[in-house]
Design an enzyme around this catalytic site. Structure first.
Site, short mmCIF file in Angstrom:
data_model
loop_
_atom_site.label_atom_id
_atom_site.label_comp_id
_atom_site.label_asym_id
_atom_site.label_seq_id
_atom_site.Cartn_x
_atom_site.Cartn_y
_atom_site.Cartn_z
N ASN A 1 0.79 -1.22 0.00
CA ASN A 1 0.00 0.00 0.00
C ASN A 1 0.83 1.28 0.00
O ASN A 1 0.39 2.31 -0.49
CB ASN A 1 -1.01 0.00 1.15
CG ASN A 1 -0.37 -0.20 2.51
OD1 ASN A 1 0.69 -0.80 2.64
ND2 ASN A 1 -1.02 0.28 3.55
N GLU B 1 4.14 -4.27 12.36
CA GLU B 1 3.17 -3.20 12.11
C GLU B 1 2.02 -3.84 11.35
O GLU B 1 2.15 -4.18 10.17
CB GLU B 1 3.81 -2.07 11.30
CG GLU B 1 4.91 -1.34 12.02
CD GLU B 1 4.42 -0.58 13.25
OE1 GLU B 1 3.22 -0.27 13.32
OE2 GLU B 1 5.25 -0.33 14.14
N CYS C 1 -3.83 1.06 7.07
CA CYS C 1 -4.26 0.51 8.36
C CYS C 1 -4.76 1.59 9.31
O CYS C 1 -5.33 1.27 10.35
CB CYS C 1 -3.14 -0.30 9.01
SG CYS C 1 -1.54 0.52 8.98
#
Length: 475
Positions: free
Chosen positions: A152, A247, A281
């Site tokens: 992303n 993460e 996220c």
């Protein structure tokens, strides 16, 4: 089309297989990358292991100048790199340019932190038994870092692993996402222009099914992973004796309280639920709004969402582009359909065309719906009215995730209460949870991860404290 080499111990190389990268918007071929053989991967790992002591001993100015060079070169080639990110990722060029700008800053911050990241002295003669003793506390790298990066943010999330590794003198091996390896390969090109020693970095676009061998290799004592929760925790379980930083995902909440500026909140939430097509996220997924302003706010939010420009990511005006693949878009479409079938109201969007999902707003969603409980990773907003601040904060915490939350309020006491009570790694007051400054500590709790990024935080994560005690000194 030319086949792009990967980077093996700082030098370009080609393997015996190829990886074709296509544009999610129109399916055109963006580039073809060479895939390293198992023997070439072994060479890269062996080189990182062999250079680890030299890397840890590199003068600070060498590390800092290498990082500053990359920052400058990213800036010089900014438009070219933005076009590459947009093409391989489907990210609108508006956001791709922003990502390049952030990567420029990330490497610049790393260069600055490298010069500041030094040892400290601690007097030990606070007790009579330690008269004449002084401690020098330094930080030493664990060793080579395996950096596993997602699709992303194919440049800046690579930067957030590569830059702190180089800053502390740790060799780094990057395994980029198979869907978006080209930005990482270009970053390797810029690193190769520096005076870093051979073996200091490699960029290896291996398929995911070959990543396990890298994770398990004892010569790579640090694994830094950004991606999905199941994969991240599987890595943690796979190598429990390694230093693993994760993460992971989130279903970020934005709280809108009665004293908030509703126009500002609606505009920001609409945009940052749908930026990167929701594939972040910390994209806003849940909007928890105080009931006394819920009706007024919802109308503003829906209008703001419907005004977003959806279309070709190459168009400067486009704000919302495609997801990374048609398969990803179909999953999001299915989750929305399941929520509606369960009783949710569809206030905006809900449709799909190819890999593009229309920005979607839902209300009256059953509490057990995937669009509330899981990470959608798509352009979907869920509105949840609540009666009070107490209920709002309880709703934020009613999640297995805890990355960041946003709270729209003008009340300073409520702001500090949010900071104390919300079970997240970051609380953004007056804005969306999607805000991230690249130099600040960034990471989550619960199933959102372990460890922190942000340059200094990641540098600390890649190193351990080492104490030298000097004896017999006149203090």
């Amino acid at each position: 089309m030319d086949v792009r080499p990967f980077w093996l111990a700082g030098s370009p190389a080609t393997g015996d297989a190829e990886l074709t990268v296509t544009n999610p918007h129109d399916g055109r071929v963006v580039g073809v990358g060479s895939v390293p053989t198992p023997d070439q991967v072994e060479q890269a790992v062996a080189a990182a292991h062999a250079v680890r002591k030299e890397a840890a001993s590199l003068p600070i100015h060498v590390r800092a100048e290498a990082l500053a060079h990359v920052s400058r070169r990213l800036s010089e080639r900014a438009e070219e790199i933005a076009q590459l990110i947009s093409a391989e990722n489907g990210k609108p060029i508006f956001w791709a340019r922003g990502e390049v700008g952030r990567a420029v800053a990330t490497f610049r911050f790393a260069a600055e932190e490298t010069r500041r990241f030094s040892g400290e002295v601690q007097r030990l003669d606070t007790e009579a038994a330690a008269n004449g003793r002084l401690a020098y506390v330094s930080r030493q790298p664990y060793g080579p870092v395996l950096a596993v990066t997602p699709f992303n943010f194919p440049l800046n999330l690579v930067a957030h692993k590569v830059a702190p590794a180089i800053a502390v003198g740790a060799p780094v091996i990057v395994k980029p996402a198979p869907a978006t390896p080209l930005s990482a390969l270009l970053l390797g090109e810029l690193l190769a222009e520096t005076e870093l020693p051979a073996g200091m970095f490699s960029v290896l676009p291996v398929p995911n099914d070959r990543a396990g061998a890298l994770v398990e290799d004892p010569r790579l004592p640090v694994v830094s992973f950004t991606g999905s929760g199941p994969v991240g925790f599987a890595i943690k379980d796979q190598v429990p004796r390694k230093h693993v930083t994760l993460e992971l995902g989130g279903n970020a909440a934005a709280v809108v309280l009665a004293d908030a500026d509703l126009d500002w909140a609606a505009t920001r939430i609409a945009l940052f639920s749908n930026y990167q097509a929701g594939q972040s996220c910390i994209a806003v997924q849940r909007v928890i709004v105080e009931r006394s302003v819920a009706e007024a706010f919802t109308s503003k939010l829906v209008a703001a969402v419907e005004n977003l420009v959806v279309g070709d990511p190459a168009d400067d005006k486009t704000q919302v582009g495609p997801l990374v693949s048609v398969e990803a878009a179909k999953r999001v479409e299915q989750w929305v359909a399941e929520a509606v079938a369960g009783g949710a109201r569809l206030l905006a969007g809900g449709g799909r065309e190819g890999a593009t999902v229309a920005p979607t707003v839902l209300s009256e969603v059953p509490e057990d719906s995937k669009v509330i409980r899981e990470e959608v990773f798509g352009p979907v907003l869920v509105i949840q009215p609540v009666a009070s601040v107490d209920e709002a904060f309880a709703a934020v915490n009613d999640s297995k995730y805890g990355l960041q939350a946003g709270v729209f309020t003008r009340d300073l006491d409520v702001a500090f209460r949010a900071n104390k009570e919300l079970e997240v790694g970051g609380v953004i007051i007056g804005d969306v949870p999607s805000y991230r400054a690249d130099q600040m500590p960034y990471g989550g709790v619960k199933e959102s991860g372990i460890g922190r990024e942000g340059l200094r935080s990641a540098m600390q994560d890649f190193t351990y404290e080492k104490v030298m005690v000097l004896t017999g000194l006149t203090l």
